[in-house]
Design an enzyme around this catalytic site. Sequence first.
Site, PDB file in Angstrom:
ATOM      1  N   ASP A   1     -47.094  13.705   8.290  1.00  0.00           N
ATOM      2  CA  ASP A   1     -48.457  13.532   9.209  1.00  0.00           C
ATOM      3  C   ASP A   1     -48.327  14.136  10.262  1.00  0.00           C
ATOM      4  O   ASP A   1     -47.651  15.338  10.364  1.00  0.00           O
ATOM      5  CB  ASP A   1     -48.848  11.880   9.211  1.00  0.00           C
TER       6      ASP A   1
ATOM      7  N   HIS B   1     -48.604  17.897  10.021  1.00  0.00           N
ATOM      8  CA  HIS B   1     -50.155  18.308  10.006  1.00  0.00           C
ATOM      9  C   HIS B   1     -50.438  18.594  11.489  1.00  0.00           C
ATOM     10  O   HIS B   1     -51.612  18.563  12.036  1.00  0.00           O
ATOM     11  CB  HIS B   1     -50.998  16.935   9.955  1.00  0.00           C
TER      12      HIS B   1
END
Length: 394
Positions: free
Chosen positions: A220, A243
């Site tokens: 993430d 991310h």
Amino acid sequence: MANPAYILVSVALVLGLLSESLAAINPVTYNVLDSGAKGDGQTDSTAGFMKAWSAACGTTNPAIIYAPPGRYLLRNARFRGQCENKAIRIRIDGTLVAPSDYNVIGNAGNWLLVEGADGVSIEGGFLDGQGTGLWACKTSGKTCPIGATTLGISNSKNVLINGLTSLNSQMFHIVINGCDNIKVQGVKVLASGNSPNTDGIHVQFSTRVTILNSQISTGDDCVSIGPGTSNLWIENVNCGPGHGISIGSLGRDLKEDGVENVTVKTVTFKNTQNGVRIKTWARQSTGYVRGVLFQHAIMNNVQNPIVIDQNYCPNNKNCPGQVSGVKISDVTYEDIHGTSATAVAVKFDCSKTNPCQEIRMEDVNLTYKNQAAKASCANAAGTTSGLIEPTSCL
Ligand SMILES: *[C@@H]1O[C@H](CO)[C@@H](O)[C@H](O)[C@H]1NC(C)=O
Ligand SMILES: *[C@@H]1O[C@H](CO)[C@@H](O)[C@H](O)[C@H]1NC(C)=O
């Protein structure tokens, strides 16, 4: 000639002062092995660590809690202030291991939590969250616990995290919440690129947080920045997979604190979903983002190198048709270059009712398949200078 009694008293005084100052210089060491911890990877060492913490916290002298090489199995543990002294060093030469059954800490919020502390440093060592079982459970769609943050630093000040490696957290790796003056440096975060919700470092409701010289590979956000963050400095961070570095998601709540004065410089992104991102819910909110500098960034095959997305509304639930109330202004992108993995390398999708203001771009060069990439703008205003590729749409 001086009175012998006077000399004796003087010598005693000097010795007394000396031993006092020596004590101030030489910290007391609490070896966790002495309080019952075992580095065999099997024995529950939680009580041993807590005992060492209580002793260190209760002494007025600087203290070291020392974990020698070995694997220490720990359940969720709370290292709580207020302490008698403002200098506790936790030196880890080994690995702290979470229980292999993810249910044991899966709903505890945090695996390891430092709370209400002032003047604590955590140095070296590995934290192994053993998250793979929980990720598999989540990915399979079964009902599973939400997962624990590996290391939480809450309502604390003057904390240093130095040279730590965090592996395979169940959820977020490091969360800094409600803090002042926290330094994270030389940290490594390692989790697989498809592990769910394993953000590297999350900061919220905190001021003066510095993140330096760190490597974050996870499933993430490498760094995520939540409401109430100010004076945040991120420098020399490598991110990927992951991310990217994200301010947000913000604006989920109607009444929400803003984000102010954030510097992100000398960062490299490799094969990440985003580079530098600002993301807000498409919902009414009092939140804001202002005074942000993204400087000296290299993008290697990044899907969305530069992105502001103010229309976040997962599954179109609880916000369809709404617009973001978060006000974004004074955001600078300077010296950002490299390759985009998609045609649109710069995307400013701002709020209809609260357009982005004072967006500045200087020396940005992003390519897609060896050609100029594209930029797309909605409700964004600002200025450019120097070389701008793709051509600006501001
Ligand atoms: C912004 O934050 C940095 C630390 O990240 C600090 O040195 C600087 O003084 C802050 N600027 C303002 C205007 O508060
Ligand atoms: C932008 O970067 C590419 C790839 O590094 C380079 O070939 C190109 O010349 C640069 N564009 C300009 C206008 O400098």
